[in-house]
Design a protein around this motif. Structure first.
Motif, PDB file in Angstrom:
ATOM      1  N   ASP A 263       0.831  -1.205   0.000  1.00  0.00           N
ATOM      2  CA  ASP A 263       0.000   0.000   0.000  1.00  0.00           C
ATOM      3  C   ASP A 263       0.866   1.255   0.000  1.00  0.00           C
ATOM      4  O   ASP A 263       1.308   1.709   1.058  1.00  0.00           O
ATOM      5  CB  ASP A 263      -0.908  -0.015   1.226  1.00  0.00           C
TER       6      ASP A 263
ATOM      7  N   ASP B 148      -1.206  -4.963   8.849  1.00  0.00           N
ATOM      8  CA  ASP B 148      -2.604  -4.716   8.499  1.00  0.00           C
ATOM      9  C   ASP B 148      -2.828  -4.794   6.993  1.00  0.00           C
ATOM     10  O   ASP B 148      -3.822  -5.376   6.534  1.00  0.00           O
ATOM     11  CB  ASP B 148      -3.060  -3.353   9.019  1.00  0.00           C
ATOM     12  N   GLU B 149      -1.932  -4.207   6.203  1.00  0.00           N
ATOM     13  CA  GLU B 149      -2.135  -4.246   4.755  1.00  0.00           C
ATOM     14  C   GLU B 149      -1.979  -5.661   4.212  1.00  0.00           C
ATOM     15  O   GLU B 149      -2.673  -6.052   3.266  1.00  0.00           O
ATOM     16  CB  GLU B 149      -1.207  -3.273   4.035  1.00  0.00           C
TER      17      GLU B 149
ATOM     18  N   ARG C  32       7.824   5.755   3.919  1.00  0.00           N
ATOM     19  CA  ARG C  32       7.448   6.893   3.087  1.00  0.00           C
ATOM     20  C   ARG C  32       8.556   7.242   2.092  1.00  0.00           C
ATOM     21  O   ARG C  32       8.310   7.414   0.893  1.00  0.00           O
ATOM     22  CB  ARG C  32       7.128   8.112   3.963  1.00  0.00           C
TER      23      ARG C  32
ATOM     24  N   HIS D 255      -4.626  -2.464  -3.834  1.00  0.00           N
ATOM     25  CA  HIS D 255      -5.718  -1.703  -4.424  1.00  0.00           C
ATOM     26  C   HIS D 255      -6.131  -2.210  -5.810  1.00  0.00           C
ATOM     27  O   HIS D 255      -6.906  -1.551  -6.499  1.00  0.00           O
ATOM     28  CB  HIS D 255      -5.318  -0.225  -4.484  1.00  0.00           C
TER      29      HIS D 255
ATOM     30  N   TRP E  41       8.867   4.403  -0.585  1.00  0.00           N
ATOM     31  CA  TRP E  41       7.851   4.484  -1.643  1.00  0.00           C
ATOM     32  C   TRP E  41       8.153   5.639  -2.596  1.00  0.00           C
ATOM     33  O   TRP E  41       7.964   5.513  -3.815  1.00  0.00           O
ATOM     34  CB  TRP E  41       6.461   4.648  -1.037  1.00  0.00           C
TER      35      TRP E  41
ATOM     36  N   GLY F 115      -0.029   4.220  -0.208  1.00  0.00           N
ATOM     37  CA  GLY F 115      -0.693   5.257   0.570  1.00  0.00           C
ATOM     38  C   GLY F 115      -0.486   5.125   2.067  1.00  0.00           C
ATOM     39  O   GLY F 115      -0.800   6.057   2.817  1.00  0.00           O
ATOM     40  N   GLN F 116       0.008   3.956   2.513  1.00  0.00           N
ATOM     41  CA  GLN F 116       0.268   3.701   3.937  1.00  0.00           C
ATOM     42  C   GLN F 116      -0.934   4.098   4.791  1.00  0.00           C
ATOM     43  O   GLN F 116      -0.819   4.819   5.786  1.00  0.00           O
ATOM     44  CB  GLN F 116       1.525   4.469   4.380  1.00  0.00           C
ATOM     45  N   SER F 117      -2.082   3.606   4.379  1.00  0.00           N
ATOM     46  CA  SER F 117      -3.340   4.082   4.943  1.00  0.00           C
ATOM     47  C   SER F 117      -3.890   3.223   6.069  1.00  0.00           C
ATOM     48  O   SER F 117      -4.899   3.594   6.681  1.00  0.00           O
ATOM     49  CB  SER F 117      -4.386   4.162   3.820  1.00  0.00           C
ATOM     50  N   THR F 118      -3.260   2.086   6.372  1.00  0.00           N
ATOM     51  CA  THR F 118      -3.825   1.205   7.392  1.00  0.00           C
ATOM     52  C   THR F 118      -3.541   1.726   8.792  1.00  0.00           C
ATOM     53  O   THR F 118      -2.634   2.532   9.017  1.00  0.00           O
ATOM     54  CB  THR F 118      -3.259  -0.220   7.259  1.00  0.00           C
TER      55      THR F 118
ATOM     56  N   ARG G  99      -0.256   3.808  10.177  1.00  0.00           N
ATOM     57  CA  ARG G  99      -0.413   5.179  10.675  1.00  0.00           C
ATOM     58  C   ARG G  99       0.033   5.309  12.122  1.00  0.00           C
ATOM     59  O   ARG G  99       0.425   6.385  12.567  1.00  0.00           O
ATOM     60  CB  ARG G  99      -1.867   5.624  10.509  1.00  0.00           C
TER      61      ARG G  99
END
Length: 268
Positions: free
Chosen positions: A154, A215-216, A171, A193, A174, A156-159, A163
């Protein structure tokens, strides 16, 4: 490829190939060697790190443990930012095709081909599984399975676990790997995604309780299952914060090797 002499499975030998996509020489380390009458399954392994760091040597501990039952081919893929998406995924797919073509010379069965990797290497293994589905491996062959150990999936590192991580270097990694921001939407960069996960090779997904990537990885497992892909997912313990599950230093390392061996036996 130089000839293979008799050696202990745990002792690697080195070779290389030229990537058809980049014309670059790509290093290979091979652990284990089967006999033609008893060809082993073969794992193409992409080492850990965060796209911009890591070494093929990082995979040696796990490769040695698996070499009694499999031929393990560790790929010294080029790091970002010197080489980045999409060139990197083309190089690792070239490596997988090379192993498929050379499998019999390695004492391996080309019909029992697996891809595996941890962290950034887990991303590359997941992407090679997609590319193998989309492009094929030649001669009607298919991957037998994909083994993903705390994969980076991911951009976006959204999990929640990502976070919550402090001072995570992902970051920068990527950014080095995806210098074109729009590439973060491509399924070969961000498997989590992807909208098309059906018909991928069966997956073994291993996560650890100390890893922000957990998580991802587990979310990816659930999406693969929803797409009809056979998946086994396990979260293991790794007490030291910075130890990888693929490292012999990790508390859960021996369980990792057992789970991988069991998965390959079931799939092969």
């Amino acid at each position: 490829m130089k000839p293979v002499s008799d050696h202990q499975p745990s002792q690697p030998w080195s070779t290389s190939f030229i990537s058809a996509h980049t014309d670059r020489l790509v290093g290979i380390q091979v652990f284990g060697h089967g006999k033609h009458e008893l060809a082993k399954p073969v794992i193409v392994y992409f080492h850990g790190g965060l796209f911009n760091c890591g070494s093929v040597e990082d995979a040696s501990g796990l490769a040695r443990m698996l070499a009694n039952d499999c031929v393990v081919v560790c790929v010294d893929y080029p790091l970002a930012p010197q080489l980045h998406f999409p060139d990197t995924v083309e190089v690792v797919f070239d490596a997988t095709q090379w192993v498929h073509k050379q499998a019999k010379k390695l004492g391996a069965d080309p019909k029992q081909l697996f891809v595996a990797g941890d962290q950034a290497g887990g991303n590359l293994a997941a992407v090679v599984a997609m590319m193998a589905r989309d492009r094929g491996l030649g001669r009607g062959s298919h991957l037998k399975g994909q083994i993903l150990i705390n994969p980076m999936l991911d951009p976006g590192q959204s999990t929640l676990s990502m976070r919550a991580a402090e001072d995570c270097p992902c970051r920068k990694a990527w950014a080095d790997y995806l210098p074109v921001a729009s590439d973060a939407l491509h399924p070969y960069a961000a498997p989590l995604h992807s909208k098309r996960l059906a018909e991928l090779a069966p997956a073994l997904i291993l996560t650890s309780d100390n890893e922000p990537l957990r998580d991802e990885a587990e979310l990816y497992a659930s999406r693969l299952i929803a797409a009809g892909v056979s998946v086994k997912v396990r979260r293991l313990s790794c007490q030291k914060e910075k130890d990888s599950l693929a490292s012999p230093r990790c508390q859960g390392f021996h369980e990792v090797t057992q789970l991988i061996t069991q998965f390959i036996t079931e799939m092969a």
